[in-house]
Design a protein around this motif. Sequence first.
Motif, short mmCIF file in Angstrom:
data_model
loop_
_atom_site.label_atom_id
_atom_site.label_comp_id
_atom_site.label_asym_id
_atom_site.label_seq_id
_atom_site.Cartn_x
_atom_site.Cartn_y
_atom_site.Cartn_z
N VAL A 27 0.86 -1.19 0.00
CA VAL A 27 0.00 0.00 0.00
C VAL A 27 0.89 1.23 0.00
O VAL A 27 1.95 1.26 0.64
CB VAL A 27 -0.96 0.01 1.22
N VAL A 28 0.50 2.26 -0.76
CA VAL A 28 1.16 3.56 -0.73
C VAL A 28 0.14 4.58 -0.25
O VAL A 28 -1.05 4.47 -0.55
CB VAL A 28 1.71 3.97 -2.11
N LEU A 29 0.60 5.57 0.51
CA LEU A 29 -0.32 6.55 1.09
C LEU A 29 0.33 7.93 1.08
O LEU A 29 1.52 8.07 1.43
CB LEU A 29 -0.70 6.16 2.51
N MET A 30 -0.43 8.93 0.69
CA MET A 30 0.03 10.32 0.69
C MET A 30 -0.98 11.20 1.41
O MET A 30 -2.19 11.10 1.15
CB MET A 30 0.21 10.82 -0.74
N ALA A 31 -0.49 12.03 2.31
CA ALA A 31 -1.31 13.05 2.97
C ALA A 31 -0.61 14.39 2.73
O ALA A 31 0.26 14.79 3.51
CB ALA A 31 -1.45 12.78 4.46
N PRO A 32 -0.93 15.08 1.64
CA PRO A 32 -0.16 16.27 1.25
C PRO A 32 -0.17 17.39 2.29
O PRO A 32 0.85 18.05 2.50
CB PRO A 32 -0.81 16.70 -0.06
N ILE A 117 -9.61 7.35 -0.75
CA ILE A 117 -9.37 8.47 0.17
C ILE A 117 -9.91 8.12 1.55
O ILE A 117 -10.98 7.52 1.67
CB ILE A 117 -10.03 9.76 -0.35
N VAL A 118 -9.17 8.50 2.59
CA VAL A 118 -9.59 8.27 3.96
C VAL A 118 -9.07 9.42 4.82
O VAL A 118 -8.05 10.04 4.50
CB VAL A 118 -9.04 6.91 4.48
N LEU A 119 -9.78 9.75 5.89
CA LEU A 119 -9.34 10.77 6.85
C LEU A 119 -8.58 10.10 7.98
O LEU A 119 -8.94 9.01 8.42
CB LEU A 119 -10.53 11.54 7.40
#
Length: 277
Positions: A27-32, A117-119
């Motif tokens: 899994v890759v995840l980004m929170a800019p 998308i997730v918070l």
Amino acid sequence: MKKFVCHYALLRFRPFVETGEFANVGVVLMAPAARFFGYRLLTRYGRITQFFHQLDRKVYLQGRALLKQEIGRFAGDLRRLALGDGHTTPDLPLADHLFAEFVRPREAMLQFDEQRIVLADDPRVKLDVLFDHYIERNFVTKEYQERLLENMVRKLLVGQRLGAAYRAEKVGNADFTVNFPFVRMQDGRPARVIKPLYLAQDDTTKLLTHGGQWVDKVRRLAKRNALPGAVMFPVKAPPRDTKQYQAYDEIREDLQDAGVTVVAANDESSILRFAAD
């Protein structure tokens, strides 16, 4: 506490386009807004070679190594072009665009699923949670375990030159059908059926529910005179002298009462005799 919008995508390993089979391996995840980008990849390749038994482990390992390099280059570009160094404001639209382009679907053995998308309060913690849920648990579900059993049976049939005689088919009539992974047709009708079944769950409720679903399917086919005369379920059972085994025994008896031959999943000789008859 402030919540950050996190964009993530699951990484799938799909070595055989013909079958469409895949396993979630990362899994890759980004929170800019949090200036965060991270990833986790499955490292225990034994799970992969169990699932894709025809596959040389080097194929996965080499593919993973190349992907890690690609992810590293992307992470550097993302930070340089969009996320900044902490002294500049992150370019959120550009970050979203770069991430979407990086995870877009490609025809490759290692490919990303659709972006989600997730918070999250803490993107780093959310990355671990997503990995544990979608990747670690992916290998302990009954669906995964039954695919392993199906692969084992397929290997047996191919080894005895019976593979071409059995294929996945729908069995039933106009108002009720059931998908089976191994069906031998005769004169245009299903003659013999093999359905591997995983009943080694730790939770007796899950065991009884899953097994009971197949008991119900078999009974409904029989009620409609649509059940072939020869049906075998190779079953992975829980250990003896446990409450789980008592639950399994209940399902086994129900299947046998419905006309199903039940054998142990590792009883290769019985499976092959049945398949060859």
